[in-house]
Write a protein that holds these residues in place. Structure first.
Motif, PDB file in Angstrom:
ATOM      1  N   GLU A  41       0.820  -1.213   0.000  1.00 63.73           N
ATOM      2  CA  GLU A  41       0.000   0.000   0.000  1.00 63.73           C
ATOM      3  C   GLU A  41       0.856   1.266   0.000  1.00 63.73           C
ATOM      4  O   GLU A  41       0.480   2.276  -0.621  1.00 63.73           O
ATOM      5  CB  GLU A  41      -0.934   0.004   1.210  1.00 63.73           C
ATOM      6  CG  GLU A  41      -2.042  -1.044   1.133  1.00 63.73           C
ATOM      7  CD  GLU A  41      -3.052  -0.895   2.257  1.00 63.73           C
ATOM      8  OE1 GLU A  41      -2.983   0.115   2.993  1.00 63.73           O
ATOM      9  OE2 GLU A  41      -3.918  -1.775   2.400  1.00 63.73           O
ATOM     10  N   ASP A  42       1.997   1.220   0.644  1.00 61.74           N
ATOM     11  CA  ASP A  42       2.882   2.385   0.671  1.00 61.74           C
ATOM     12  C   ASP A  42       3.349   2.773  -0.734  1.00 61.74           C
ATOM     13  O   ASP A  42       3.590   3.952  -1.020  1.00 61.74           O
ATOM     14  CB  ASP A  42       4.101   2.113   1.561  1.00 61.74           C
ATOM     15  CG  ASP A  42       3.756   2.146   3.039  1.00 61.74           C
ATOM     16  OD1 ASP A  42       2.660   2.641   3.374  1.00 61.74           O
ATOM     17  OD2 ASP A  42       4.567   1.666   3.854  1.00 61.74           O
ATOM     18  N   THR A  43       3.477   1.778  -1.617  1.00 64.61           N
ATOM     19  CA  THR A  43       3.907   2.060  -2.984  1.00 64.61           C
ATOM     20  C   THR A  43       2.913   2.985  -3.684  1.00 64.61           C
ATOM     21  O   THR A  43       3.299   3.855  -4.463  1.00 64.61           O
ATOM     22  CB  THR A  43       4.040   0.748  -3.783  1.00 64.61           C
ATOM     23  OG1 THR A  43       4.865  -0.176  -3.057  1.00 64.61           O
ATOM     24  CG2 THR A  43       4.656   1.013  -5.158  1.00 64.61           C
ATOM     25  N   ASN A  46       3.314   6.574  -1.665  1.00 68.07           N
ATOM     26  CA  ASN A  46       4.582   7.300  -1.789  1.00 68.07           C
ATOM     27  C   ASN A  46       5.188   7.236  -3.183  1.00 68.07           C
ATOM     28  O   ASN A  46       6.085   8.027  -3.512  1.00 68.07           O
ATOM     29  CB  ASN A  46       5.589   6.753  -0.772  1.00 68.07           C
ATOM     30  CG  ASN A  46       5.085   6.908   0.653  1.00 68.07           C
ATOM     31  OD1 ASN A  46       4.534   7.948   1.004  1.00 68.07           O
ATOM     32  ND2 ASN A  46       5.272   5.872   1.468  1.00 68.07           N
TER      33      ASN A  46
END
Length: 472
Positions: A41-43, A46
């Motif tokens: 999910e961070d991909t 960010n």
């Protein structure tokens, strides 16, 4: 797909790698590949960092850190790599996650937002017809000791006398429209392309051999919204090129790779909708066109000299844009007339299929910039109520190539070179700046890059010059 769908697909389809794709100013795609286990999910919050100074038209080296932000709606499984890979198109952001003004895809998204903010329509739909050649061999070089290019195709008319096994059935010059097998040697290859396009989420409508000799083809896929169609066009070119390579051939979308035969265009169908209501249709009017459609055409034709600096942005483009090769160089509109710059399709057209076709563009264009520029020109025409009938743009329902010289002199024409088109863009670009869709910085950068290309071509000795001048 949304983010959760992508992450679920990675797991359920046993995806090994995720390929993040971006496009540079000129329209070439680039990619960076990340192991699937590192995508979470961070991909999608960010993004993926990359060096913007290494891409044409982006940042300088002292401010090169940039972010590729994935758009999960563009995800598809790559059919050409051994390890199962999911490809995702990205938008380009600055390090603070603000949109980058020179991101071509970002400009397309801004054009769509501008359309909605105007309240004219809720969506603009685009449908390009991108022609191409499949050659069996291509060689070229340009250097101080010599310059040349050489292409070959088993279908080419110049191979009728080729020694060795030769089974005939060559495509005559300008004689390649719709031939059946065995003259059409590439039907199975185009079938394979269409199968992979469909599997990748692009709805194919038809395919066929095109007019020129030496392996010219066309595959039509279904229209979509502006940005999504630009995404699909880049995916289309990716699949065409890689299927060709698989079969030992090479694909090119160059507008004019062959002297003396038809070139490859990218006719672009366009329409506006308000929800489910088509805005270009008015029953009983000329070609069943609404006043909105006519004003849109007025904008396209009025700004066409500047517009083609983005829709036909190569020196090679203007070798296609000459009379006699089905290339529309005259700034008029007409129903069903393929010699007009803007054609109004009338065969088997329903109200929802009512549209205009701008026939001038070619596939050397960056589709995000070209489609956005066409929309901005059309919207400017609507805002200013530009009537093409009052501006000398037609309608003209005659074969323009058969008109007398006197009649032809009354028709406005496109610029005759990329240099002239860039001059037109330099003096006429305010319509692109509306709503901050394009920026002056991007336009200046585009003009600078294209003028550099012109200088490279003009300063290179041409083999034809030897023929013309060697013995003088």
């Amino acid at each position: 797909m949304n983010m959760k769908d992508v992450l679920s697909t990675i797991e359920t389809e046993d995806i090994k790698y995720v390929d993040f794709r971006i496009v540079d100013l000129l329209g070439r795609q680039h990619h960076v590949t990340v192991p699937a286990y590192a995508v979470d999910e961070d991909t999608f919050v960010n993004g993926v960092a990359f060096d913007g100074s290494s891409l044409t038209g982006y940042k300088s080296i002292e401010e090169s850190d940039m972010v590729a932000m994935p758009d999960p709606a563009t995800a598809f499984i790559d059919p050409f790599v051994e390890e199962k890979t999911l490809n995702i198109v990205c938008n380009i952001l600055n390090p603070d996650n603000s949109p980058y003004d020179r991101d071509p895809r970002g400009i397309a998204l801004k054009a769509e937002a501008y359309l909605k903010n105007l309240g004219i329509a809720t969506a603009a739909y685009f449908g390009p017809e991108s022609e191409f050649f499949l050659f069996d061999n291509v060689r070229y070089a340009s250097g101080p000791s010599g310059s040349f290019y050489h292409i070959d195709s088993e279908e080419a008319y110049w191979n009728t006398g080729k020694e060795g096994q030769n089974l005939g059935y060559k495509v005559r010059n300008k004689g390649g429209y719709f031939p059946v097998q065995p003259t059409d040697t590439q039907a199975d290859i185009r079938n394979e392309m269409c199968t992979l396009l469909t599997q990748s989420g692009i709805k194919v409508e038809r395919h066929h051999h095109e007019v020129a000799t030496a392996g010219q083809g066309e595959i039509n896929f279904r229209f979509d919204t502006l940005t999504r169609t630009a995404d699909n066009l880049l995916l289309f070119k990716y699949i065409v090129r890689n299927v060709a390579a698989k079969h030992g051939k090479t694909a090119t979308f160059m507008p004019k790779p062959i002297v003396g035969d038809n070139g490859s265009g990218m006719h672009v169908h366009q329409s506006l909708f308000d929800g489910d209501t088509p805005l270009f249709f008015e029953k009983g009017a000329y070609a069943n066109l609404s006043e909105t459609a006519l004003h849109y055409i007025g904008g396209i034709l009025h700004h066409a000299p500047a517009l083609i600096a983005l829709t036909n942005p190569s020196t090679n483009s203007f070798k296609r844009l000459v009379p006699g090769y089905e290339a529309p160089v005259n700034l008029v509109f007409s129903k069903g007339n393929r010699s007009a710059a803007v054609r109004i399709p009338v065969a088997a057209v329903t109200p929802k299929a009512s549209r205009i076709e701008f026939r001038t563009p070619d596939s050397t264009a960056n589709p995000y910039l070209a489609f956005a520029a066409m929309l901005m020109a059309g919207l400017d025409g609507i805002a200013k109520k530009l009537d093409p009938r009052e501006m000398g743009f037609g309608p003209l329902d005659k074969n323009i190539y058969d008109l007398s010289d006197v009649e032809k002199n009354e028709i406005k024409s496109l610029p005759g070179s990329l240099a002239e088109a860039l001059e037109a863009l330099e003096s006429d670009h305010e319509f692109l700046l509306a709503g901050d869709v394009f920026t002056k910085d991007l336009i200046d950068s585009w003009i600078s890059h294209k003028r550099d290309e012109i200088q490279q071509v003009e300063r290179t000795v041409n083999p034809k010059e030897y023929e013309l001048y060697y013995d003088l």
